[in-house]
Design a protein around this motif. Sequence first.
Motif, PDB file in Angstrom:
ATOM      1  N   LEU A 114       0.808  -1.226   0.000  1.00 19.83           N
ATOM      2  CA  LEU A 114       0.000   0.000   0.000  1.00 19.83           C
ATOM      3  C   LEU A 114       0.838   1.271   0.000  1.00 19.83           C
ATOM      4  O   LEU A 114       0.289   2.371   0.064  1.00 19.83           O
ATOM      5  CB  LEU A 114      -0.951   0.012   1.208  1.00 19.83           C
ATOM      6  CG  LEU A 114      -0.366  -0.051   2.620  1.00 19.83           C
ATOM      7  CD1 LEU A 114       0.122   1.306   3.106  1.00 19.83           C
ATOM      8  CD2 LEU A 114      -1.409  -0.581   3.589  1.00 19.83           C
ATOM      9  N   ILE A 115       2.136   1.154  -0.104  1.00 25.66           N
ATOM     10  CA  ILE A 115       3.044   2.284   0.064  1.00 25.66           C
ATOM     11  C   ILE A 115       2.634   3.477  -0.798  1.00 25.66           C
ATOM     12  O   ILE A 115       2.344   3.346  -1.995  1.00 25.66           O
ATOM     13  CB  ILE A 115       4.496   1.860  -0.234  1.00 25.66           C
ATOM     14  CG1 ILE A 115       5.490   2.928   0.223  1.00 25.66           C
ATOM     15  CG2 ILE A 115       4.694   1.517  -1.701  1.00 25.66           C
ATOM     16  CD1 ILE A 115       6.939   2.459   0.205  1.00 25.66           C
ATOM     17  N   GLY A 116       2.559   4.617  -0.167  1.00 28.21           N
ATOM     18  CA  GLY A 116       2.259   5.858  -0.878  1.00 28.21           C
ATOM     19  C   GLY A 116       0.785   6.154  -1.066  1.00 28.21           C
ATOM     20  O   GLY A 116       0.432   7.255  -1.502  1.00 28.21           O
ATOM     21  N   TYR A 137      14.709  -0.824  -1.190  1.00 29.28           N
ATOM     22  CA  TYR A 137      13.668  -1.244  -2.138  1.00 29.28           C
ATOM     23  C   TYR A 137      12.345  -0.544  -1.866  1.00 29.28           C
ATOM     24  O   TYR A 137      11.591  -0.244  -2.804  1.00 29.28           O
ATOM     25  CB  TYR A 137      13.519  -2.763  -2.130  1.00 29.28           C
ATOM     26  CG  TYR A 137      12.749  -3.341  -0.956  1.00 29.28           C
ATOM     27  CD1 TYR A 137      11.394  -3.639  -1.059  1.00 29.28           C
ATOM     28  CD2 TYR A 137      13.378  -3.588   0.268  1.00 29.28           C
ATOM     29  CE1 TYR A 137      10.684  -4.164   0.015  1.00 29.28           C
ATOM     30  CE2 TYR A 137      12.682  -4.118   1.337  1.00 29.28           C
ATOM     31  CZ  TYR A 137      11.335  -4.400   1.217  1.00 29.28           C
ATOM     32  OH  TYR A 137      10.648  -4.912   2.281  1.00 29.28           O
ATOM     33  N   LEU A 138      12.059  -0.240  -0.595  1.00 34.20           N
ATOM     34  CA  LEU A 138      10.832   0.494  -0.268  1.00 34.20           C
ATOM     35  C   LEU A 138      10.966   1.968  -0.623  1.00 34.20           C
ATOM     36  O   LEU A 138      10.033   2.570  -1.165  1.00 34.20           O
ATOM     37  CB  LEU A 138      10.510   0.333   1.217  1.00 34.20           C
ATOM     38  CG  LEU A 138      10.076  -1.063   1.669  1.00 34.20           C
ATOM     39  CD1 LEU A 138       9.937  -1.116   3.185  1.00 34.20           C
ATOM     40  CD2 LEU A 138       8.769  -1.476   0.994  1.00 34.20           C
ATOM     41  N   LEU A 143       9.823   6.990  -5.197  1.00 33.52           N
ATOM     42  CA  LEU A 143      10.308   7.979  -6.166  1.00 33.52           C
ATOM     43  C   LEU A 143       9.383   8.174  -7.363  1.00 33.52           C
ATOM     44  O   LEU A 143       9.034   9.318  -7.686  1.00 33.52           O
ATOM     45  CB  LEU A 143      11.721   7.617  -6.627  1.00 33.52           C
ATOM     46  CG  LEU A 143      12.815   7.601  -5.555  1.00 33.52           C
ATOM     47  CD1 LEU A 143      14.181   7.408  -6.202  1.00 33.52           C
ATOM     48  CD2 LEU A 143      12.809   8.881  -4.729  1.00 33.52           C
ATOM     49  N   PRO A 144       8.958   7.096  -8.067  1.00 40.38           N
ATOM     50  CA  PRO A 144       8.084   7.337  -9.227  1.00 40.38           C
ATOM     51  C   PRO A 144       6.720   7.898  -8.858  1.00 40.38           C
ATOM     52  O   PRO A 144       6.111   8.631  -9.641  1.00 40.38           O
ATOM     53  CB  PRO A 144       7.954   5.939  -9.867  1.00 40.38           C
ATOM     54  CG  PRO A 144       8.339   4.975  -8.797  1.00 40.38           C
ATOM     55  CD  PRO A 144       9.336   5.686  -7.946  1.00 40.38           C
ATOM     56  N   GLN A 145       6.238   7.587  -7.659  1.00 43.06           N
ATOM     57  CA  GLN A 145       4.950   8.136  -7.228  1.00 43.06           C
ATOM     58  C   GLN A 145       4.998   9.652  -7.123  1.00 43.06           C
ATOM     59  O   GLN A 145       3.991  10.325  -7.328  1.00 43.06           O
ATOM     60  CB  GLN A 145       4.558   7.540  -5.870  1.00 43.06           C
ATOM     61  CG  GLN A 145       4.301   6.044  -5.885  1.00 43.06           C
ATOM     62  CD  GLN A 145       3.900   5.523  -4.513  1.00 43.06           C
ATOM     63  OE1 GLN A 145       3.742   6.278  -3.565  1.00 43.06           O
ATOM     64  NE2 GLN A 145       3.743   4.220  -4.401  1.00 43.06           N
ATOM     65  N   GLU A 161      12.207  10.285  -9.873  1.00 46.73           N
ATOM     66  CA  GLU A 161      13.262   9.399 -10.376  1.00 46.73           C
ATOM     67  C   GLU A 161      14.430  10.171 -10.979  1.00 46.73           C
ATOM     68  O   GLU A 161      15.587   9.800 -10.793  1.00 46.73           O
ATOM     69  CB  GLU A 161      12.720   8.419 -11.439  1.00 46.73           C
ATOM     70  CG  GLU A 161      11.549   7.593 -11.009  1.00 46.73           C
ATOM     71  CD  GLU A 161      10.256   8.088 -11.629  1.00 46.73           C
ATOM     72  OE1 GLU A 161       9.574   7.266 -12.270  1.00 46.73           O
ATOM     73  OE2 GLU A 161       9.948   9.295 -11.483  1.00 46.73           O
ATOM     74  N   GLN A 162      14.132  11.216 -11.720  1.00 39.54           N
ATOM     75  CA  GLN A 162      15.180  12.008 -12.361  1.00 39.54           C
ATOM     76  C   GLN A 162      15.645  13.165 -11.487  1.00 39.54           C
ATOM     77  O   GLN A 162      16.748  13.684 -11.655  1.00 39.54           O
ATOM     78  CB  GLN A 162      14.686  12.550 -13.713  1.00 39.54           C
ATOM     79  CG  GLN A 162      14.156  11.487 -14.653  1.00 39.54           C
ATOM     80  CD  GLN A 162      15.156  10.379 -14.907  1.00 39.54           C
ATOM     81  OE1 GLN A 162      16.346  10.633 -15.102  1.00 39.54           O
ATOM     82  NE2 GLN A 162      14.686   9.143 -14.906  1.00 39.54           N
ATOM     83  N   ARG A 163      14.830  13.570 -10.555  1.00 39.90           N
ATOM     84  CA  ARG A 163      15.153  14.743  -9.739  1.00 39.90           C
ATOM     85  C   ARG A 163      16.085  14.388  -8.582  1.00 39.90           C
ATOM     86  O   ARG A 163      16.947  15.180  -8.210  1.00 39.90           O
ATOM     87  CB  ARG A 163      13.866  15.372  -9.210  1.00 39.90           C
ATOM     88  CG  ARG A 163      12.952  15.892 -10.307  1.00 39.90           C
ATOM     89  CD  ARG A 163      11.598  16.332  -9.747  1.00 39.90           C
ATOM     90  NE  ARG A 163      11.723  17.474  -8.843  1.00 39.90           N
ATOM     91  CZ  ARG A 163      10.721  17.951  -8.131  1.00 39.90           C
ATOM     92  NH1 ARG A 163       9.524  17.374  -8.197  1.00 39.90           N
ATOM     93  NH2 ARG A 163      10.913  18.996  -7.338  1.00 39.90           N
ATOM     94  N   CYS A 164      15.875  13.233  -7.990  1.00 34.68           N
ATOM     95  CA  CYS A 164      16.677  12.792  -6.841  1.00 34.68           C
ATOM     96  C   CYS A 164      17.998  12.221  -7.346  1.00 34.68           C
ATOM     97  O   CYS A 164      18.023  11.199  -8.035  1.00 34.68           O
ATOM     98  CB  CYS A 164      15.891  11.745  -6.052  1.00 34.68           C
ATOM     99  SG  CYS A 164      16.774  11.047  -4.651  1.00 34.68           S
TER     100      CYS A 164
END
Length: 229
Positions: A84-86, A118-119, A124-126, A130-133
């Motif tokens: 359920l993350i995010g 992994y968590l 990141l994509p949510q 992904e590109q900013r961090c």
Amino acid sequence: MTRTSFPAAVLFDLDGTLLDSAPDFVVTANRMLQARGMPEVSLEQLRPAVSKGARAMLAVAFPQMGESERQALVPEFLEIYEALIGQYATLFDGVETMLQALEEAGTTWGIVTNKPEYLARLILPQLGWEQRCAVLIGGDTLAERKPHPLPLEVAAQRIDIAASACVYVGDDERDIIAARAAGMPSVAALWGYRLDTDDPQSWQADCQYEQPQQLWQPAAWPATQPASA
């Protein structure tokens, strides 16, 4: 002397600093409690323990259990959370504007968290990060985790910026201890999660702020060394 520019790089803790993930964890804990026919835990009860990790949250949800019993529940807790993350978590108010201000100034930013990598990577994509961090170090990425300085040192190496030119922002004492040991100026995020027994003043961070909005201006950030690695 007052800063007129943002730091070359800023590293952040995740839960309790950038992300208000407590709602995700309350749902996770309550699903476990419901499955056992036990009373639910409230957000107010669980929230202060979030930055202390899964074991601390399980201690709040299952206070009647012994430590070894709760330890055995950690895999179940993480499995439910992963599913359920995010879904219920949100960024703290002002975080996105702060990140945009850093990016517009050319500041590199990344995440150093004790959450399993992994968590953390699922988040990141949510958030479109992904590109900013620029770098992500999790609690299991390396042989050591905070309060050891290694995660911060490796993060600085990976972005090729000296640790003394970076600033670390976190809401737990271990964040400030790790930053100090890495030679990295620090900011205590007082908007995060703390137990009643925590005393941020004693952590001796270089700066401490009640809201992310206070970090929208360069002058709010602690002094750093030149950025050459």
